[in-house]
Design an enzyme around this catalytic site. Structure first.
Site, PDB file in Angstrom:
ATOM      1  N   CYS A   2       0.830  -1.202   0.000  1.00 53.42           N
ATOM      2  CA  CYS A   2       0.000   0.000   0.000  1.00 53.42           C
ATOM      3  C   CYS A   2       0.865   1.252   0.000  1.00 53.42           C
ATOM      4  O   CYS A   2       1.897   1.305   0.641  1.00 53.42           O
ATOM      5  CB  CYS A   2      -0.949   0.080   1.193  1.00 53.42           C
ATOM      6  N   ARG A  27       4.077  -0.266  -4.909  1.00 55.95           N
ATOM      7  CA  ARG A  27       3.837  -0.670  -3.519  1.00 55.95           C
ATOM      8  C   ARG A  27       2.558  -1.496  -3.366  1.00 55.95           C
ATOM      9  O   ARG A  27       2.318  -2.095  -2.312  1.00 55.95           O
ATOM     10  CB  ARG A  27       3.720   0.567  -2.625  1.00 55.95           C
ATOM     11  N   TRP A  75      -2.638  -2.884  -1.597  1.00 52.97           N
ATOM     12  CA  TRP A  75      -2.279  -4.301  -1.651  1.00 52.97           C
ATOM     13  C   TRP A  75      -3.153  -4.943  -0.578  1.00 52.97           C
ATOM     14  O   TRP A  75      -2.943  -4.729   0.616  1.00 52.97           O
ATOM     15  CB  TRP A  75      -0.795  -4.498  -1.343  1.00 52.97           C
ATOM     16  N   ASN A 101      -2.067   2.576   5.534  1.00 52.14           N
ATOM     17  CA  ASN A 101      -1.169   1.479   5.169  1.00 52.14           C
ATOM     18  C   ASN A 101      -0.801   0.777   6.468  1.00 52.14           C
ATOM     19  O   ASN A 101      -0.283   1.423   7.385  1.00 52.14           O
ATOM     20  CB  ASN A 101       0.089   2.062   4.490  1.00 52.14           C
ATOM     21  N   GLY A 102      -1.097  -0.520   6.569  1.00 48.67           N
ATOM     22  CA  GLY A 102      -0.799  -1.244   7.811  1.00 48.67           C
ATOM     23  C   GLY A 102      -1.959  -2.167   8.145  1.00 48.67           C
ATOM     24  O   GLY A 102      -2.812  -2.428   7.298  1.00 48.67           O
ATOM     25  N   GLU A 486      17.819 -17.860  -5.565  1.00 45.94           N
ATOM     26  CA  GLU A 486      17.411 -16.521  -6.008  1.00 45.94           C
ATOM     27  C   GLU A 486      16.884 -16.573  -7.455  1.00 45.94           C
ATOM     28  O   GLU A 486      15.881 -15.925  -7.784  1.00 45.94           O
ATOM     29  CB  GLU A 486      18.609 -15.566  -5.869  1.00 45.94           C
ATOM     30  N   LYS A 490      13.168 -15.476  -8.661  1.00 47.25           N
ATOM     31  CA  LYS A 490      12.902 -14.501  -9.735  1.00 47.25           C
ATOM     32  C   LYS A 490      11.909 -15.066 -10.730  1.00 47.25           C
ATOM     33  O   LYS A 490      10.963 -14.401 -11.112  1.00 47.25           O
ATOM     34  CB  LYS A 490      14.189 -14.135 -10.492  1.00 47.25           C
ATOM     35  N   GLU A 493       8.293 -15.504  -9.263  1.00 48.93           N
ATOM     36  CA  GLU A 493       7.541 -14.307  -8.890  1.00 48.93           C
ATOM     37  C   GLU A 493       7.104 -13.485 -10.089  1.00 48.93           C
ATOM     38  O   GLU A 493       6.090 -12.804 -10.028  1.00 48.93           O
ATOM     39  CB  GLU A 493       8.304 -13.431  -7.891  1.00 48.93           C
ATOM     40  N   HIS A 509      18.197 -36.560  -2.624  1.00 50.36           N
ATOM     41  CA  HIS A 509      17.463 -36.800  -1.377  1.00 50.36           C
ATOM     42  C   HIS A 509      15.970 -36.547  -1.539  1.00 50.36           C
ATOM     43  O   HIS A 509      15.273 -36.342  -0.552  1.00 50.36           O
ATOM     44  CB  HIS A 509      18.063 -35.949  -0.253  1.00 50.36           C
ATOM     45  N   LYS A 608       6.093  -4.156  -3.754  1.00 50.94           N
ATOM     46  CA  LYS A 608       7.441  -3.840  -3.273  1.00 50.94           C
ATOM     47  C   LYS A 608       7.285  -3.369  -1.833  1.00 50.94           C
ATOM     48  O   LYS A 608       6.265  -2.814  -1.468  1.00 50.94           O
ATOM     49  CB  LYS A 608       7.995  -2.714  -4.148  1.00 50.94           C
TER      50      LYS A 608
HETATM   51  C1  F6R Z   1      12.064 -10.600  -4.528  1.00 45.96           C
HETATM   52  C2  F6R Z   1      11.947  -9.472  -3.630  1.00 45.96           C
HETATM   53  C3  F6R Z   1      11.646  -9.735  -2.207  1.00 45.96           C
HETATM   54  C4  F6R Z   1      12.484  -8.802  -1.307  1.00 45.96           C
HETATM   55  C5  F6R Z   1      12.066  -8.979   0.150  1.00 45.96           C
HETATM   56  C6  F6R Z   1      12.914  -8.132   1.078  1.00 45.96           C
HETATM   57  O1  F6R Z   1      12.415 -10.179  -5.802  1.00 45.96           O
HETATM   58  O2  F6R Z   1      12.068  -8.339  -4.027  1.00 45.96           O
HETATM   59  O3  F6R Z   1      11.865 -11.064  -1.880  1.00 45.96           O
HETATM   60  O4  F6R Z   1      13.826  -9.103  -1.476  1.00 45.96           O
HETATM   61  O5  F6R Z   1      10.727  -8.615   0.288  1.00 45.96           O
HETATM   62  O6  F6R Z   1      12.830  -6.786   0.757  1.00 45.96           O
HETATM   63  P1  F6R Z   1      13.846  -5.735   1.329  1.00 45.96           P
HETATM   64  O7  F6R Z   1      15.187  -6.033   0.756  1.00 45.96           O
HETATM   65  O8  F6R Z   1      13.323  -4.411   0.886  1.00 45.96           O
HETATM   66  O9  F6R Z   1      13.844  -5.896   2.814  1.00 45.96           O
END
Ligand code: F6R
Length: 613
Positions: A2, A27, A75, A101-102, A486, A490, A493, A509, A608
């Site tokens: 949000c 966001r 969100w 937001n929260g 990682e 990627k 997601e 395993h 994000k």
């Molecule tokens: C994946 C991604 C998330 C962030 C995670 C931590 O691409 O972006 O997994 O890495 O939410 O976010 P930060 O680094 O902002 O604490």
């Protein structure tokens, strides 16, 4: 999670709010809404979907001349994605409007109480309790002003919030408050802005005040008052945002994600600039100040982070243990804070966060501090909550990361962890030669990355060939194990295909049972200490008809001959190679997602900056 924005000043509020929402859309993008004060009444509009949908509904935005307003991009947490659940929310009279937001944790009990007093709710959200609570306080305490009513309402709330409030009967006032959700105050000339994030207001001002938990701002066009919930004034410093509006834009790239992948060489240069002392084979970080010594004398490092930052931490574990000989434990923040970790004298907690606002990482930081453990941060966003609450920190200096999928933040975090390893190692057993060699190789990483980025078109072809597949394994060993995880994160997601990252040794395993001709494996098999073992794992997969895409060291014809497809990367030290091997995996995920028609900058269900637990 949000984004909220508020404006009070001398300009039309609506275009400023819509512009801010568009810039903060990363966001949260389930739904959006605005409310603008217009001659003692409030005009509000909401829409499900991305901001564009709201903008379409507001095609006559120019006709709304109000100079005070609020906006929200959502969100969803409580309640489905509907217009009714989109913010802003209002009270029974339609005079009080709130964006939030929260999460309000005692929502159920407050709602029951308010409903028993006759309040009628129109949404399923936790947020709607707030305008009704403020309305109730207004009835109970008519002698107090709006700020008093908001304060009283907030004192009843358990949970997290960044809020902005307007009231039809107070056409000269905007109120904002924060508890555990990011919020900053932008200072203009005869105007103020409230936003979850600086990118929303950078077009208008770069002067900001960061609100702290439990603080409330009472704004008129020309005045500001910041207090705590007991109405005690807070003294606040003004900060200048380092980023420009251009940094927060897409430039010539079709997506933020691609732009940010191509920014990685420059990001590494910025992260290491001024931090290498070539003459002594040492690294330095100004931000560590006196805590540099605490760090050097530490007996154990606890790395805590989430998602991509967690995988960077795992690379850090291998680096620090191998080269500095200090025991390292890496934890997912949401586990760390609840599993009652055992702390020891001499521990240092290292939190890693691009946004500096991740709720779980912040809570873990607070837990470590409460136990008396020094906490050091690796953070990108200057002035973010984590950056402000750590005892000392290292900034990444990579500019804003707007794509929801983290890319340049990962490689920059690894670069900083590599420098930190030199700093820690050199004050222990690491020789001058080893320190100098590592630093020289770190300085070459941006060039290696530029070279790797030239393969974007080749990687796109591979991504096209593998479009029909719905399952992928990502495999690596030692330093490449976290990179494999990682890479899988990627891919899943941004393209919603199933992908798992594994240490290749784990294959036998259990997960090898899944391998068949329809289940490709992306194997990171570099010319390093794990090469032979990785080749054996590849043979095992091939024996079961599993297709292989290899990330291999340039010139490794043996790997090329056993893989179905190969992406070559330049050679560097094994311990530094994650910074290079991550790049083709990011590009693979990007191209795969784009070819599949996914919105790679705004993947479904994600946002994000995860500011709720
Ligand atoms: C994946 C991604 C998330 C962030 C995670 C931590 O691409 O972006 O997994 O890495 O939410 O976010 P930060 O680094 O902002 O604490």
């Amino acid at each position: 999670m949000c984004g909220i924005i508020g404006y009070i000043g001398n300009k039309k509020a609506l275009p400023i709010i819509l512009d801010g929402l568009r810039r903060m859309e990363y966001r949260g993008y389930d739904s959006a809404g605005i409310a603008v004060l217009e001659r003692e009444s409030v005009f509000s509009q909401k829409s499900v979907g991305q901001i564009g949908r709201l903008q379409e509904k507001l095609h006559d935005a120019d006709t709304h001349g109000g100079t005070i307003g609020i906006g929200h991009t959502r969100w969803a947490t409580h309640g489905g994605v509907t217009v009714e659940n989109a913010h802003p929310h209002t009270d029974c009279t339609g005079a009080i409007w709130v964006v939030h937001n929260g999460i309000i944790e005692n929502e159920r009990e407050l709602k029951d109480e308010l409903q028993s007093l006759g309040h009628v709710f129109r949404s399923e959200t936790d947020t709607e309790t707030l305008p009704h609570l403020i309305e109730e306080m207004e009835k109970k305490y008519p002698e107090e002003n709006l700020a008093g009513h908001v304060r009283r309402a907030l004192l009843r709330i358990k949970g997290t919030y960044g809020i902005a409030v307007i009231h039809a009967s107070h056409p000269d006032m905007l109120i904002a408050a924060r508890n555990f959700s990011p919020l900053l105050l932008g200072i203009g000339t005869g105007e103020y802005f409230i936003a979850s994030d600086a990118s929303a207001i950078l077009a208008y001002t770069d002067r900001v005040i960061y609100l702290d938990d439990g603080e409330l701002a009472i704004l008129t066009p020309n005045t500001r008052e910041i207090t705590n919930l007991q109405n005690v004034p807070s003294k606040k410093d003004t900060h200048t945002i380092e980023w420009s509006l251009e940094d927060a834009g897409k430039k010539e790239y079709p997506h933020f994600m691609l732009k940010e992948i191509f920014e990685e060489p420059a990001a590494i240069e910025n992260s290491i600039r001024g931090r290498i002392i070539a003459d002594t084979g040492q690294a330095k970080f100004g931000g560590l100040s006196e805590h540099g010594k605490v760090m050097q004398e530490t007996k154990r490092i606890l790395i805590v982070a989430c998602g991509t930052a967690y995988f960077a931490g795992r690379v850090g574990e291998y680096l620090i243990e191998e080269y500095a000989g200090i025991p390292v434990e890496v934890d997912i923040a949401s586990e760390f804070r609840y599993r009652k970790p055992v702390f020891r004298q001499g521990d240092v907690c290292l939190v890693i966060s691009q946004s500096g606002e991740t709720a779980d990482t912040l809570a873990a930081l607070r837990e470590a501090k409460a136990k008396g453990i020094p906490v050091i941060g690796i953070v990108n966003v200057v002035g973010s909550t984590i950056a402000r609450e750590t005892d000392a920190g290292i900034y990444q200096h990579i500019g804003p990361e707007m794509g929801v999928a983290s890319t340049k933040a990962f490689t920059s975090q690894v670069a900083i962890l590599a420098l930190l390893t030199v700093l820690l190692g050199r004050s222990r057993e690491m020789s001058f030669d080893t320190g100098r060699r590592m630093l020289q190789e770190i300085e070459k990483i941006p060039e290696h990355m530029r070279h790797t980025l030239l393969q974007s078109t080749h990687i796109r072809h591979i991504a096209k060939k593998y479009q029909p597949y719905r399952n992928f394994l990502f495999l690596g060993r030692k330093y490449q194990m976290p990179v494999a995880c990682e890479g899988a994160l990627k891919l899943k997601e941004i393209s919603y295909v199933h992908a798992e990252g594994y240490g290749a040794g784990e294959l036998k395993h259990g997960s090898i049972a899944m391998i068949d001709k329809d289940f490709p494996s992306i194997c990171i098999v570099l010319r390093d200490s794990m090469r032979e073992k990785m080749i054996s794992n590849i043979q095992e997969i091939k024996a079961r008809n599993g297709p292989i895409i290899a990330i291999a060291t340039e010139g490794d014809s043996e790997v090329a001959s056993i893989a179905d497809d190969v992406i070559f990367i330049p050679e560097t030290l094994e311990a530094l190679s994650p910074m290079i091997s991550a790049v083709p995996l990011q590009l693979f995920a990007y191209h795969f997602g784009v070819l599949a028609g996914c919105d790679v900058d705004k993947p479904r269900n994600l946002a994000k900056s995860v500011t709720v637990e």
